[in-house]
Scaffold this motif. Sequence first.
Motif, PDB file in Angstrom:
ATOM      1  N   ASN A 183      -0.610   5.981  -1.016  1.00  0.00           N
ATOM      2  CA  ASN A 183      -1.121   6.591   0.513  1.00  0.00           C
ATOM      3  C   ASN A 183      -1.611   5.205   1.741  1.00  0.00           C
ATOM      4  O   ASN A 183      -1.703   5.074   2.729  1.00  0.00           O
ATOM      5  N   CYS A 184      -1.727   4.264   1.160  1.00  0.00           N
ATOM      6  CA  CYS A 184      -1.930   2.893   1.995  1.00  0.00           C
ATOM      7  C   CYS A 184      -0.868   2.011   3.339  1.00  0.00           C
ATOM      8  O   CYS A 184       0.202   3.108   2.392  1.00  0.00           O
ATOM      9  N   GLY A 185      -1.712   2.361   4.035  1.00  0.00           N
ATOM     10  CA  GLY A 185      -0.425   2.239   5.172  1.00  0.00           C
ATOM     11  C   GLY A 185      -0.038   0.627   5.440  1.00  0.00           C
ATOM     12  O   GLY A 185      -0.262  -0.062   4.541  1.00  0.00           O
ATOM     13  N   SER A 186       0.954   0.673   6.406  1.00  0.00           N
ATOM     14  CA  SER A 186       2.234  -1.286   5.922  1.00  0.00           C
ATOM     15  C   SER A 186       0.427  -2.157   6.626  1.00  0.00           C
ATOM     16  O   SER A 186       0.914  -3.088   6.627  1.00  0.00           O
ATOM     17  N   ASP A 187      -0.290  -1.352   7.442  1.00  0.00           N
ATOM     18  CA  ASP A 187      -1.453  -2.240   7.557  1.00  0.00           C
ATOM     19  C   ASP A 187      -2.253  -2.169   6.386  1.00  0.00           C
ATOM     20  O   ASP A 187      -3.232  -2.920   7.583  1.00  0.00           O
TER      21      ASP A 187
END
Length: 186
Positions: free
Chosen positions: A36-40
């Motif tokens: 679930n880590c975002g692309s940033d």
Amino acid sequence: MSSHSLSATKSLLLLILLLGGVYSEPHSRQNENHFNCGSDEYLSGDLCCKLCRPGEFVQKPCTVPQTQGKCERCHPGMFTEASNGLDSCRACSSCDKNQEMVADCSATSDRKCQCRIGHFYADPQAPELCLPCNKCPQGVPVLQECSSTANTVCSSAGTNQRNRLFLLTVLPALAVLAVFCYYLRR
């Protein structure tokens, strides 16, 4: 097997399945957090931390999810080209003896090199290998001068010119010799 034993076995299996589901649920939630880590963001331990900017690296990761840890600027001679979660910057490359620098290394880009004048890349896939340029034989025209990306291309016209010269001088001499031999036989 009695109906009482069968019922007890079913109850025991149901209890195992329920307990298994309870114990596996936090594990699966933890696995979901990894994805679930975002692309940033990047994963540090069990936390998703915000990326550092190009030209920086992570000196200390975040301690609170979805926040940025402590980012530090790359030291001279080091760089990062993109946002990252690296614990150090990359070392700048250097030009070899047959190359010259066309752009110096900065905090956000690596040093750029190209072959020195009189050398060319032997293999575009391996730009670090520069070879000396070929020279055309005397009297043979150059079709393409050597550059950092391509070797010298010589004309094949020089060879054709020599062949023509041979044909223009030797063939008439052979013809004269043949005529002379013809008349001698008579």
